[in-house]
Design an enzyme around this catalytic site. Structure first.
Site, PDB file in Angstrom:
ATOM      1  N   GLU A 183      -8.963 -30.823 -25.758  1.00 22.75           N
ATOM      2  CA  GLU A 183     -10.269 -30.235 -26.094  1.00 22.75           C
ATOM      3  C   GLU A 183     -10.319 -28.745 -25.784  1.00 22.75           C
ATOM      4  OE1 GLU A 183     -13.914 -32.339 -25.424  1.00 22.75           O
ATOM      5  OE2 GLU A 183     -12.858 -34.250 -25.265  1.00 22.75           O
ATOM      6  N   TRP A 243      -1.286 -37.168 -31.208  1.00 22.43           N
ATOM      7  CA  TRP A 243      -1.959 -37.099 -29.912  1.00 22.43           C
ATOM      8  C   TRP A 243      -3.382 -37.655 -30.011  1.00 22.43           C
ATOM      9  CZ3 TRP A 243      -0.189 -31.790 -31.197  1.00 22.43           C
ATOM     10  CH2 TRP A 243       1.152 -31.605 -30.874  1.00 22.43           C
TER      11      TRP A 243
END
Length: 392
Positions: free
Chosen positions: A374, A168
């Site tokens: 995040e 990713w």
């Protein structure tokens, strides 16, 4: 949509969080969007689009607020400027926001822990938009739980040998420089992780596969098979990688909330424009109280999230205080709010809302990832709770 319609309105620049220089940055962003630089991009070629967008942003000087100069201190990066930039770019185009954000995130650790040689080699090119940067932290079994990573680096003579995979990874496959985090074993868990710089031509480094997602962005799985790099590519001290990663994310986490705000504000503007024009039951959609109630909630919740976002950025920039709790609140509120706002906009558009090519359909795909990367929403809740439980 024309370029002019992609320029965000910023009444909130009058809030006390901002200074005159932020209005100057806002004008530079408006000029960039209005120049047609985004409209000229072929979004069916995301790799080429990202390269062209980054180069255009570098030439326009927009990357200067996100990427530290070689002789500068990353602590001087102004979070409000990054947030303002991401909100404006996300309003105009999701890929433009992505391209901008990755230059800062991918180079932040180098600015924090790189040697003068590394800083001078990498930062000017990233800042000018000549190189694309990537931040390689996540693994299949180590996303929210970073300490569970298995990608390893072992000292070997005057260098390190890297083995394992990362996945990713934004800009994976097209980046010119990667900040990599790998387990070096100085201590258990997060204390045994170090940070390194890797270049695409390092022997033993390869792209294991590209990843397709609902909102097209360049993503890939990286593989390291006895990849040897010089010892000078270590960032900071051995075992200090987790700290560097968190310092980097702390600078940019509030900006994820700002990107969500950009998406939400664009959805509101699209919904308002549609509601004023759409004829239904002898009047317009905007005349219906249900529509007005929905728009009222959308606008109120978006401004509430904006206040949290710019409070977090202002606290870091002006008060020089930790923003772990405040940035987590901002990301939690802004991304969840934006998802709800965009969903309501799609509903107002009816069948058009799910038609490919409609702005609200694109926003619906763009927002989903922001609630994950995040730090997923669930992790943000835990962070806020943990910080709230601490003695204050």
């Amino acid at each position: 949509m024309s370029s002019a319609s992609k320029v965000i309105s910023r009444e909130w620049l009058d809030w006390p969080f901002f200074e005159p220089r932020h209005r100057t940055i806002g004008q530079a962003l408006d000029n960039f969007v209005a120049s047609g630089a985004i409209d000229a991009i072929d979004h069916n070629d995301v790799d080429g689009a990202c390269r062209k967008l980054v180069r255009a942003m570098g030439e326009a000087g927009l990357l200067n607020c996100a990427v530290a100069p070689p002789d500068g201190d990353v602590a001087t990066i102004d979070s409000r400027s990054i947030c303002l930039s991401r909100e404006s770019l996300a309003y105009a185009d999701g890929l433009a926001d992505f391209a901008f954000a990755m230059q800062g995130l991918g180079s932040g650790a180098i600015a924090l822990g790189g040697s003068p040689e590394l800083r001078n080699k990498v930062l000017p090119k990233v800042r000018a938009g000549e190189w694309l940067a990537a931040f390689a932290l996540s693994e299949k079994q180590a996303g929210s739980d970073v300490a569970a990573m298995s990608c390893a680096a072992r000292a070997d003579g005057d260098g390190y040998i890297l083995d394992g995979e990362k996945t990713w990874i934004s800009n994976g496959g097209i980046a010119d420089v990667y900040t990599l985090f790998a387990r070096t074993g100085e201590a258990p868990g997060a204390r045994g992780i170090s940070a390194f710089v890797v270049f695409p031509d390092d022997p033993g480094f390869s792209i294991a596969g590209r990843i397709d997602v609902i909102a097209p962005h360049p993503l890939a799985t990286l593989r390291f098979d006895a990849c040897r790099i010089p010892a000078g590519r270590l960032l900071g001290a051995p075992g200090g990688g987790f700290k560097i990663a968190m310092q980097t994310l702390d600078i940019f986490r509030a900006s994820v909330a700002a990107a969500a705000l950009g998406f939400a504000r664009r959805a509101i503007d699209e919904a308002v424009g549609h509601a004023r024009e759409r004829r239904i039951f002898g009047s317009t959609l905007a005349d219906l109280q249900l529509t007005q109630a929905a728009l009222g909630e959308m606008a109120t919740e978006t401004d509430a999230a904006a206040l949290l976002t710019y409070r977090a950025a202002w606290r870091r920039d002006v008060q020089k205080l930790p923003t772990t709790r405040e940035a987590a609140m901002a990301k939690l509120a802004a991304t969840e709010t934006a998802q709800k706002v965009i969903d309501r906009a799609v509903q107002m558009f009816g069948g058009r809302g799910v038609q490919k090519g409609e702005v609200v359909e694109s926003l619906y795909r763009e927002i989903r990832a922001l609630r994950i990367y995040e730090g997923a929403t669930e992790v943000q809740k835990l962070i806020v709770a943990r910080e709230t439980l601490k003695p204050r």
